[in-house]
Design a protein around this motif. Structure first.
Motif, PDB file in Angstrom:
ATOM      1  N   GLY A   1       5.700  14.248   0.462  1.00  0.00           N
ATOM      2  CA  GLY A   1       4.446  14.884   0.846  1.00  0.00           C
ATOM      3  C   GLY A   1       3.819  14.192   2.051  1.00  0.00           C
ATOM      4  O   GLY A   1       3.244  14.845   2.927  1.00  0.00           O
ATOM      5  N   THR A   2       3.926  12.865   2.096  1.00  0.00           N
ATOM      6  CA  THR A   2       3.407  12.095   3.231  1.00  0.00           C
ATOM      7  C   THR A   2       3.967  12.635   4.544  1.00  0.00           C
ATOM      8  O   THR A   2       3.223  12.870   5.502  1.00  0.00           O
ATOM      9  CB  THR A   2       3.798  10.599   3.085  1.00  0.00           C
ATOM     10  OG1 THR A   2       3.334  10.109   1.828  1.00  0.00           O
ATOM     11  CG2 THR A   2       3.199   9.764   4.205  1.00  0.00           C
ATOM     12  N   ALA A   3       5.273  12.833   4.600  1.00  0.00           N
ATOM     13  CA  ALA A   3       5.920  13.302   5.833  1.00  0.00           C
ATOM     14  C   ALA A   3       5.490  14.728   6.171  1.00  0.00           C
ATOM     15  O   ALA A   3       5.240  15.047   7.338  1.00  0.00           O
ATOM     16  CB  ALA A   3       7.439  13.221   5.696  1.00  0.00           C
ATOM     17  N   ALA A   4       5.384  15.593   5.166  1.00  0.00           N
ATOM     18  CA  ALA A   4       5.016  16.988   5.434  1.00  0.00           C
ATOM     19  C   ALA A   4       3.576  17.086   5.936  1.00  0.00           C
ATOM     20  O   ALA A   4       3.273  17.908   6.801  1.00  0.00           O
ATOM     21  CB  ALA A   4       5.213  17.835   4.177  1.00  0.00           C
TER      22      ALA A   4
ATOM     23  N   GLU B   1       0.820  -1.217   0.000  1.00  0.00           N
ATOM     24  CA  GLU B   1       0.000   0.000   0.000  1.00  0.00           C
ATOM     25  C   GLU B   1       0.854   1.266   0.000  1.00  0.00           C
ATOM     26  O   GLU B   1       0.343   2.351  -0.200  1.00  0.00           O
ATOM     27  CB  GLU B   1      -0.899   0.041   1.252  1.00  0.00           C
ATOM     28  CG  GLU B   1      -1.772  -1.176   1.455  1.00  0.00           C
ATOM     29  CD  GLU B   1      -2.817  -1.293   0.366  1.00  0.00           C
ATOM     30  OE1 GLU B   1      -3.388  -0.261  -0.003  1.00  0.00           O
ATOM     31  OE2 GLU B   1      -3.028  -2.422  -0.134  1.00  0.00           O
ATOM     32  N   HIS B   2       2.136   1.130   0.304  1.00  0.00           N
ATOM     33  CA  HIS B   2       2.965   2.324   0.481  1.00  0.00           C
ATOM     34  C   HIS B   2       3.454   2.850  -0.862  1.00  0.00           C
ATOM     35  O   HIS B   2       3.984   2.100  -1.664  1.00  0.00           O
ATOM     36  CB  HIS B   2       4.186   2.013   1.359  1.00  0.00           C
ATOM     37  CG  HIS B   2       3.828   1.449   2.696  1.00  0.00           C
ATOM     38  ND1 HIS B   2       4.757   1.077   3.625  1.00  0.00           N
ATOM     39  CD2 HIS B   2       2.618   1.202   3.272  1.00  0.00           C
ATOM     40  CE1 HIS B   2       4.148   0.614   4.699  1.00  0.00           C
ATOM     41  NE2 HIS B   2       2.855   0.669   4.511  1.00  0.00           N
ATOM     42  N   THR B   3       3.309   4.127  -1.056  1.00  0.00           N
ATOM     43  CA  THR B   3       3.793   4.715  -2.293  1.00  0.00           C
ATOM     44  C   THR B   3       4.016   6.199  -2.073  1.00  0.00           C
ATOM     45  O   THR B   3       3.469   6.788  -1.151  1.00  0.00           O
ATOM     46  CB  THR B   3       2.786   4.499  -3.441  1.00  0.00           C
ATOM     47  OG1 THR B   3       3.373   4.960  -4.653  1.00  0.00           O
ATOM     48  CG2 THR B   3       1.490   5.252  -3.197  1.00  0.00           C
ATOM     49  N   TYR B   4       4.859   6.783  -2.874  1.00  0.00           N
ATOM     50  CA  TYR B   4       5.011   8.237  -2.820  1.00  0.00           C
ATOM     51  C   TYR B   4       5.526   8.684  -4.173  1.00  0.00           C
ATOM     52  O   TYR B   4       6.052   7.887  -4.958  1.00  0.00           O
ATOM     53  CB  TYR B   4       5.945   8.666  -1.679  1.00  0.00           C
ATOM     54  CG  TYR B   4       7.235   7.911  -1.627  1.00  0.00           C
ATOM     55  CD1 TYR B   4       7.323   6.693  -0.980  1.00  0.00           C
ATOM     56  CD2 TYR B   4       8.366   8.409  -2.261  1.00  0.00           C
ATOM     57  CE1 TYR B   4       8.501   5.983  -0.964  1.00  0.00           C
ATOM     58  CE2 TYR B   4       9.550   7.703  -2.241  1.00  0.00           C
ATOM     59  CZ  TYR B   4       9.606   6.493  -1.593  1.00  0.00           C
ATOM     60  OH  TYR B   4      10.776   5.785  -1.586  1.00  0.00           O
ATOM     61  N   THR B   5       5.364   9.974  -4.435  1.00  0.00           N
ATOM     62  CA  THR B   5       5.575  10.507  -5.774  1.00  0.00           C
ATOM     63  C   THR B   5       6.933  10.144  -6.367  1.00  0.00           C
ATOM     64  O   THR B   5       7.033   9.718  -7.500  1.00  0.00           O
ATOM     65  CB  THR B   5       5.432  12.042  -5.735  1.00  0.00           C
ATOM     66  OG1 THR B   5       4.132  12.332  -5.228  1.00  0.00           O
ATOM     67  CG2 THR B   5       5.583  12.636  -7.106  1.00  0.00           C
TER      68      THR B   5
ATOM     69  N   GLY C   1      -9.434  14.491   0.768  1.00  0.00           N
ATOM     70  CA  GLY C   1      -8.408  14.309  -0.257  1.00  0.00           C
ATOM     71  C   GLY C   1      -7.293  13.406   0.232  1.00  0.00           C
ATOM     72  O   GLY C   1      -7.258  12.994   1.391  1.00  0.00           O
ATOM     73  N   TYR C   2      -6.371  13.128  -0.683  1.00  0.00           N
ATOM     74  CA  TYR C   2      -5.263  12.210  -0.423  1.00  0.00           C
ATOM     75  C   TYR C   2      -4.111  12.957   0.238  1.00  0.00           C
ATOM     76  O   TYR C   2      -3.762  14.055  -0.184  1.00  0.00           O
ATOM     77  CB  TYR C   2      -4.807  11.631  -1.766  1.00  0.00           C
ATOM     78  CG  TYR C   2      -3.688  10.630  -1.664  1.00  0.00           C
ATOM     79  CD1 TYR C   2      -3.934   9.343  -1.193  1.00  0.00           C
ATOM     80  CD2 TYR C   2      -2.390  10.963  -2.047  1.00  0.00           C
ATOM     81  CE1 TYR C   2      -2.906   8.409  -1.108  1.00  0.00           C
ATOM     82  CE2 TYR C   2      -1.359  10.030  -1.964  1.00  0.00           C
ATOM     83  CZ  TYR C   2      -1.628   8.765  -1.492  1.00  0.00           C
ATOM     84  OH  TYR C   2      -0.611   7.848  -1.404  1.00  0.00           O
ATOM     85  N   HIS C   3      -3.532  12.371   1.294  1.00  0.00           N
ATOM     86  CA  HIS C   3      -2.384  13.002   1.959  1.00  0.00           C
ATOM     87  C   HIS C   3      -1.204  12.048   2.129  1.00  0.00           C
ATOM     88  O   HIS C   3      -0.391  12.237   3.031  1.00  0.00           O
ATOM     89  CB  HIS C   3      -2.788  13.545   3.330  1.00  0.00           C
ATOM     90  CG  HIS C   3      -4.059  14.324   3.342  1.00  0.00           C
ATOM     91  ND1 HIS C   3      -4.238  15.465   2.592  1.00  0.00           N
ATOM     92  CD2 HIS C   3      -5.237  14.123   3.993  1.00  0.00           C
ATOM     93  CE1 HIS C   3      -5.466  15.930   2.792  1.00  0.00           C
ATOM     94  NE2 HIS C   3      -6.086  15.136   3.634  1.00  0.00           N
TER      95      HIS C   3
END
Lengths: 432, 432
Positions: free
Chosen positions: B115-118, A268-272, B139-141
């Motif tokens: 973005g997840t961390a921020a 499930e983990h993802t980031y840009t 929204g998605y964070h």
């Protein structure tokens, strides 16, 4: 130039919300700004040069701007190989290398940008896999508030995390008190203040209780050897590993390694910027250079050379300064004023030290740098042994070492017997 | 070569724990591996070329391997300016630029790697500042489990987070039901499916209840204009902003911006590669290029040109395909089989699309690329209008749009009246 630097440092303090852990110029009480770095050396905007023993909190393992690594990155950029939309071959190569080093059967590797994120991922994966919530923790795992302890000894915080401070007896108690509720034991091994037998006891207790263990190898992994640091002291394995600092010479990457089953939740983990290539490439080049050039052996050798020399130097000065560790080492002082003066004078002599925490060596700290370092440290002790001659012959106490070690490992060192540890713990937890 | 690619893609699936959201070759059911990228184009290891409308989930705003940016990075590496131990001047320059753009009085900027961390940092800062726990979110964070909703409508999850799905009425209810317990309202603005008046209502309700608002501008910030996207539609300000994708053309950086007081807690946040210069430099160069070359205007222009052309193309084909948005746009299909066939054929014609989610344009999608894109899209509709001629004249329903929009904005679109939104919400929350 001086004015410019002051102005910029003031701006830095004015605009940055987060700026801890960077070197401070004690004479101007401001953060040092660096213009460039090369090997063991850093340069400020005034032309001052420093030998860096902070080394990006241990993440600079090859040295600053390693020519081989930077050339590889430049050529990579020149070939238009930086991609973010999807994977390129090097990510497979890196994942396979780390998987092989972990020696876990059918391991998977999940990449993150920071050690903080990878440690959180370990917790989520273990909770999902086990269906349990409590996490028993020792050592530092990043800035996330989930690790903050506020309550009494062995009381879970609001995220379900309990500290056991590397004390096997406390681990045993926590596992008994929270029988069938523990998802994971997560600890950051240390080899300066913890004995091999303490680490083996921790792993043994986890095995006896049948709980998952994650080795937070962010600081120690890929620093002493290719892969997990645990194998230096034990044949026992963890179920999960987190790596970061040793991987990429300062680029933003970390990873979690475990078996397919345990890692299910990380899908499930993802980031840009997941697939961004520069951190991947930096890791591959760093690992290749360390392995090809016997880098791990050389860093160990440089560490023993430097700390051996420092021990001799401090013994000659008769000042109460202890040196613990080798390629990662810590200075312990028998007097607070001496400690403050030492860091101040070290900066004055062009030494960047991680104040109160651990110093760490890089692969470019060979003989010429060693000679330069010892010269600078000698200048420091020359100044101080005159100024602090009333302290000559004083010893560093075990309690002073315990307290200083706490700053470095975020837990109790096993230099002291259990009852003594508990007593000091009381002060340290209460007093912050 | 073909064999090699298959082998590597299989390895990828075998070793990576996390690998969602990268393009899949629908003909071989495997992730595409890219060898290089240039401007609007990506190339695979078989020599195939693609126009990329996924663009690193919107983080590639200049284009792949922008020559100006890559040259700056190479020169930076050549000058040994990559430092991790402490700050260099560009970090001050970047923080000041973002602070100024935010127009918040005495703002501070905290940098993170994702973005997840921020977004997590925003929550911690707001909780610490307010002394309250509940967070209302739309929204998605990011991937963090703290955002997962499992319970009934308006029920907080175990991290104290309540979703209001961009529905002002739900926000009002949540603020009333949890009076004096709400630390923060965090929402990711959207301009495709939410009207300016909905965004203004959300901000107005927060003001009326006196709660902190954070604009998660990870996707929209620095994409439409220099700074927060909110200013496109309202003079109202948020108290905190999170930026990321628009900053750095794919490098690992994000930031949280707010006033000194609100940001106090972030002084505790730190990570090893905090000061690493490449992401900082990438941001500065990206922002400079966007501003100097009227980049925001150009991307808007390219977006309108492409989506205008696509609307015409789909109208001519008479297939039920809707185009919503412009520089960030989404395709909505009136038939599931048509949708599947469309993405399959688009890949076949050399178009990388973010399946089901939003497409996004970059600064290098000028006239030549536009012509090439339309040619490829025309090939797609030529194939499909023959194959799916039974669907000609069919319309996309409002419910289909609502469901597809949900994939993109992780919330309800205000195309439908409140009662209808609630009813569809029930299915979507229940059905996942």
């Amino acid at each position: 130039m001086k004015q410019d630097m002051v102005e910029n440092s003031e701006k830095l303090l004015a605009v940055l919300g987060t700026h801890i852990d960077s070197p401070v110029n004690p004479f101007r009480n401001e953060r040092v700004m660096f213009s460039r770095g090369s090997g063991a050396y850093l340069f400020d905007y005034d032309g001052g040069n420093y030998i860096d023993l902070m080394n990006g909190k241990g993440s600079i393992i090859l040295g600053h701007n390693d020519p081989h690594l930077n050339a590889a990155l430049r050529s990579f950029l020149e070939q238009d190989r930086e991609i973010v939309t999807g994977p390129s071959k090097p990510i497979v190569e890196l994942a396979e290398r780390i998987r092989k080093d972990s020696a876990l059967p059918d391991a998977k590797v999940s990449f993150y940008a920071t050690g903080t994120a990878a440690c959180r991922a370990a917790v989520y994966a273990a909770r999902d896999y086990s269906g349990k919530k409590i996490v028993l923790s020792s050592g530092y795992h990043g800035w996330d508030p989930m690790w903050r302890q506020q309550g009494a000894l062995l009381e879970p915080n609001e995220d379900g995390v309990i500290e056991f401070y590397f004390i096997p007896e406390l681990l045993e108690r926590a596992l008994t008190e929270h029988k069938d509720q523990v998802a994971l034991v997560l600890f950051s091994p240390d080899y300066t203040y913890l004995s091999a037998s303490t680490i083996e006891r921790i792993l043994g207790i986890c095995r006896a209780h049948g709980v998952l263990v994650c080795c937070d190898d962010v600081k120690q992994g890929y620093r002493h050897r290719q892969g997990s640091s645990l194998e230096m002291v034990t044949a026992e394995k963890a179920d999960m590993y987190v790596f970061s600092k040793g991987l990429s010479n300062g680029h933003r990457i970390s990873c979690l390694v475990s078996t397919d089953e345990i890692m299910a939740e990380t899908k499930e983990h993802t980031y840009t910027s997941y697939y961004q290539m520069l951190p991947i490439l930096s890791s591959l080049e760093t690992l290749k250079k360390m392995e090809a050039g016997k880098g791990y052996d050389l860093i160990r050798f440089y560490g023993h050379a430097l700390t051996g020399n420092l021990k001799e130097l401090f013994a000659q000065s008769a000042l109460p300064i202890e040196v613990n560790g080798s390629s990662i080492f810590q200075l312990v002082f028998g007097d607070e004023k001496l400690e403050e003066a030492f860091y101040r004078e070290a900066f004055n002599q062009g030494l960047i030290l991680f104040e109160g925490d651990n110093q760490s060596l890089s692969l470019c700290m060979d003989k010429d740098v060693q000679v330069d370092m010892i010269r600078r440290f000698t200048n420091v002790t020359d100044v101080l042994s005159e100024q602090y001659k009333h302290l000559r012959g004083k010893e560093v106490t075990a309690e002073q070492t315990f307290r200083t070690a706490w700053n470095m490992i975020d837990g109790a060192s096993d230099l002291l017997p259990y009852e003594k540890q508990l007593k000091l713990l009381d002060n340290l937890i209460g007093g912050g």
